[in-house]
Design an enzyme around this catalytic site. Structure first.
Site, PDB file in Angstrom:
ATOM      1  N   TYR A  12       0.825  -1.224   0.000  1.00  0.00           N
ATOM      2  CA  TYR A  12       0.000   0.000   0.000  1.00  0.00           C
ATOM      3  C   TYR A  12       0.848   1.258   0.000  1.00  0.00           C
ATOM      4  CZ  TYR A  12      -3.376  -3.373   1.888  1.00  0.00           C
ATOM      5  OH  TYR A  12      -4.169  -4.457   2.095  1.00  0.00           O
ATOM      6  N   TYR A  60     -14.504  -4.751   3.375  1.00  0.00           N
ATOM      7  CA  TYR A  60     -13.123  -5.097   3.034  1.00  0.00           C
ATOM      8  C   TYR A  60     -12.870  -6.522   3.525  1.00  0.00           C
ATOM      9  CZ  TYR A  60      -8.132  -5.438   2.662  1.00  0.00           C
ATOM     10  OH  TYR A  60      -6.872  -5.875   2.325  1.00  0.00           O
ATOM     11  N   ASP A  99     -17.073 -12.693   8.404  1.00  0.00           N
ATOM     12  CA  ASP A  99     -15.639 -12.429   8.327  1.00  0.00           C
ATOM     13  C   ASP A  99     -15.233 -11.737   9.626  1.00  0.00           C
ATOM     14  OD1 ASP A  99     -13.128 -11.412   7.965  1.00  0.00           O
ATOM     15  OD2 ASP A  99     -13.514 -10.483   6.020  1.00  0.00           O
ATOM     16  N   LYS A 112      -5.606 -12.683  11.956  1.00  0.00           N
ATOM     17  CA  LYS A 112      -5.087 -11.566  12.754  1.00  0.00           C
ATOM     18  C   LYS A 112      -4.761 -11.973  14.203  1.00  0.00           C
ATOM     19  CE  LYS A 112      -6.801  -7.729   9.970  1.00  0.00           C
ATOM     20  NZ  LYS A 112      -5.631  -7.092   9.436  1.00  0.00           N
TER      21      LYS A 112
HETATM   22  C1  LIG Z   1     -12.319  -8.026   7.870  1.00  0.00           C
HETATM   23  C2  LIG Z   1     -11.062  -8.423   7.174  1.00  0.00           C
HETATM   24  N1  LIG Z   1     -11.053  -9.516   6.399  1.00  0.00           N
HETATM   25  C3  LIG Z   1      -9.944  -9.929   5.760  1.00  0.00           C
HETATM   26  C4  LIG Z   1      -8.765  -9.218   5.872  1.00  0.00           C
HETATM   27  C5  LIG Z   1      -7.536  -9.689   5.138  1.00  0.00           C
HETATM   28  O1  LIG Z   1      -6.606 -10.164   6.048  1.00  0.00           O
HETATM   29  P1  LIG Z   1      -5.059 -10.310   5.610  1.00  0.00           P
HETATM   30  O2  LIG Z   1      -4.536  -8.911   5.534  1.00  0.00           O
HETATM   31  O3  LIG Z   1      -4.448 -11.106   6.700  1.00  0.00           O
HETATM   32  O4  LIG Z   1      -5.032 -10.994   4.308  1.00  0.00           O
HETATM   33  C6  LIG Z   1      -8.723  -8.068   6.651  1.00  0.00           C
HETATM   34  C7  LIG Z   1      -7.494  -7.293   6.775  1.00  0.00           C
HETATM   35  O5  LIG Z   1      -7.453  -6.197   7.259  1.00  0.00           O
HETATM   36  C8  LIG Z   1      -9.910  -7.654   7.328  1.00  0.00           C
HETATM   37  O6  LIG Z   1      -9.934  -6.557   8.084  1.00  0.00           O
END
Ligand SMILES: Cc1ncc(COP(=O)(O)O)c(C=O)c1O
Length: 461
Positions: A22, A150, A264, A293
């Site tokens: 980014y 996202y 998610d 995470k």
């Molecule tokens: C809600 C959500 N899903 C998926 C992801 C993607 O995770 P990664 O960055 O470990 O690929 C993120 C990353 O910020 C997220 O906030």
């Protein structure tokens, strides 16, 4: 003559060979050369101490370089660092799965490991898709997701994310999804006020407004494979906090129209919103949940996609084409799983949820008064996340989003004070590791208040 490598700074060496995520590499400021972490602090090569105000991209919960997590990692490395997971198993993967199922909403029973948040989402999408083909309903192939979503940077995760600067360059590579309104109360898609609305943006009413989840489900009917949402807190799309009625309504509508609900919880899982999982705010059990995470306390990349028996059972067959053909070299990595188990131990030992509750209280008390500033449009707090949405014009709520210059300007101002924050353009948020003390939180809030007051003054308002 060029200087030997060891005499060059880390930044100089980085500039010569590394490409950052980014980051516009032509115009970027120097990266911060971090040499050590301890608790909520990071230490730079040039002797600065920075408080990690965003938990290192939302992953850290127990603090940096925690002795217990360090020991779990070292002990596992001495035993087994990695092994193929297709036809082998090992204690850390089994134990972590058992431990996750014990804390997840009841009904989620099967853990599929991958590497990160994006892959956790990819796995969920593929599971949902194949669930329907395995059941003999191949026409159920459409995903419904929300505006401002996202879900990550891989192709499926980007396809299901909202249209944004993160996805636009890749549009021709992405598959079509149907997008429903998100409950973005500050900028209500239906122009309503939260104080008086009935969450009409969900579309559960008899005649739902266009582009609501209810309306889309009614229109697309039997072609929907799943509804994918970030429950209670949409993260990178603007730190949007939901009314819990919306979350409850997503589950209700999925049941009503007989489709799958995917939660998610890559960001929201493991206490970030004040509950172990955000779905608990509305006592919702999704059919599939995505985790990553904080799963390893912020130590190692690991994803887990957890499904119900009802999903899992459709993959059990003498017919081998019904197998879930998906995997990664590092699936179920023992080091990551071992740290994940130790992180769950710490979660309970340190009373992490109580810490998040205290943090939520402090964030609310510290941020709410900022509403009065002319540059502040909205203040939102949920669990350990405090959000201030900044605007150019308070009445018109104007803002230029992720590329707003206020983001880098605030980042610099906070860095000068020893606080590491990364606003999403005009959306400033703090999301520290849960180990942050009351005094440290008070200090963070003081910096936020001071910097925003200075910004208000220099904006001439
Ligand atoms: C809600 C959500 N899903 C998926 C992801 C993607 O995770 P990664 O960055 O470990 O690929 C993120 C990353 O910020 C997220 O906030």
């Amino acid at each position: 003559m060029t200087a030997p490598l060891e005499r060059k700074t880390l930044v100089a060496r980085d500039r010569a060979c590394v490409w950052h995520p980014y980051t516009q590499m032509l115009t970027r400021p120097d990266p911060l050369p971090i040499v050590r972490g301890s608790g909520v602090y990071l230490f730079t090569e040039d002797g600065r101490r920075l408080l990690d105000g965003t938990s290192s991209w939302w992953v850290n919960i127990h603090g940096h370089s925690h002795p217990k997590l360090n020991e779990a990692l070292a002990a596992q490395a001495r035993e087994l660092e990695h092994v193929v997971f297709a036809n082998c198993t090992h204690r850390p993967a089994v134990e972590l799965a058992e431990r996750l199922l014990a804390v997840l909403p009841p009904g989620l029973t099967r853990v599929f490991y991958s590497d990160n948040g994006s892959t956790a989402v990819e796995v969920a999408l593929k599971l949902a898709r194949q669930y329907w083909t395995n059941r003999g309903e191949p026409k159920r192939a459409t995903f419904i997701t929300l505006h401002h979503a996202y879900h990550g940077d891989t192709v499926g995760a980007m396809s299901t994310s909202g249209d944004s600067i993160f996805t636009r360059a890749f549009a021709p590579m992405l598959f079509d999804v149907a997008r429903a309104h998100a409950p973005y109360c500050y900028r209500c898609p239906l122009g309503l006020e939260r104080a008086t609305c009935q969450v009409e943006c969900l579309g559960a009413t008899p005649v739902p407004a266009p582009a609501t989840l209810g309306a889309l489900l009614e229109r697309l009917g039997g072609s929907v494979a799943a509804v994918l949402v970030e429950p209670m807190l949409q993260g990178a799309g603007g730190m949007i906090v939901w009314p819990l009625e919306f979350l409850a309504g997503v589950r209700r509508l999925c049941d009503q129209f007989g489709t799958l609900m995917i939660a998610d919880e890559v960001l929201t899982g493991f206490g970030r919103t004040g509950r172990m999982f955000a779905c608990e705010h509305a006592s919702v059990v999704p059919d599939i949940i995505c985790l990553s995470k904080a799963l390893t306390g912020g130590y190692l990349p690991l994803g887990a996609t957890v499904a119900t028996d009802a999903v899992y059972d459709t993959f059990l067959s003498e017919d081998r084409t019904k197998t879930f053909f998906h995997g990664h070299s590092y699936t179920g990595n023992p080091l990551a799983c071992a740290v994940g188990i130790a992180s769950l131990d710490l979660f309970h030992e340190t009373g992490a949820l109580a810490r998040v509750a205290a943090l939520e209280h402090s964030l609310r008390a510290g941020l709410e008064p900022l509403r009065d500033l002319p540059i502040v449009g909205d203040v939102r707090v949920l669990g350990g996340v405090g959000i201030v949405e900044l605007v150019a014009d308070k009445e018109a709520k104007t803002a230029s989003g992720y590329l707003d210059h206020i983001g880098p300007r605030l980042t610099e101002a906070f860095l000068a004070r020893g606080l590491l924050l990364r606003p999403l353009g005009n959306v400033l948020y703090v999301m520290p590791p849960y180990v942050i003390t009351e005094a440290e939180t008070a200090w963070v809030l003081e910096q936020v208040s001071d910097v925003l007051r200075e910004e208000s003054l220099s904006a001439g308002r």
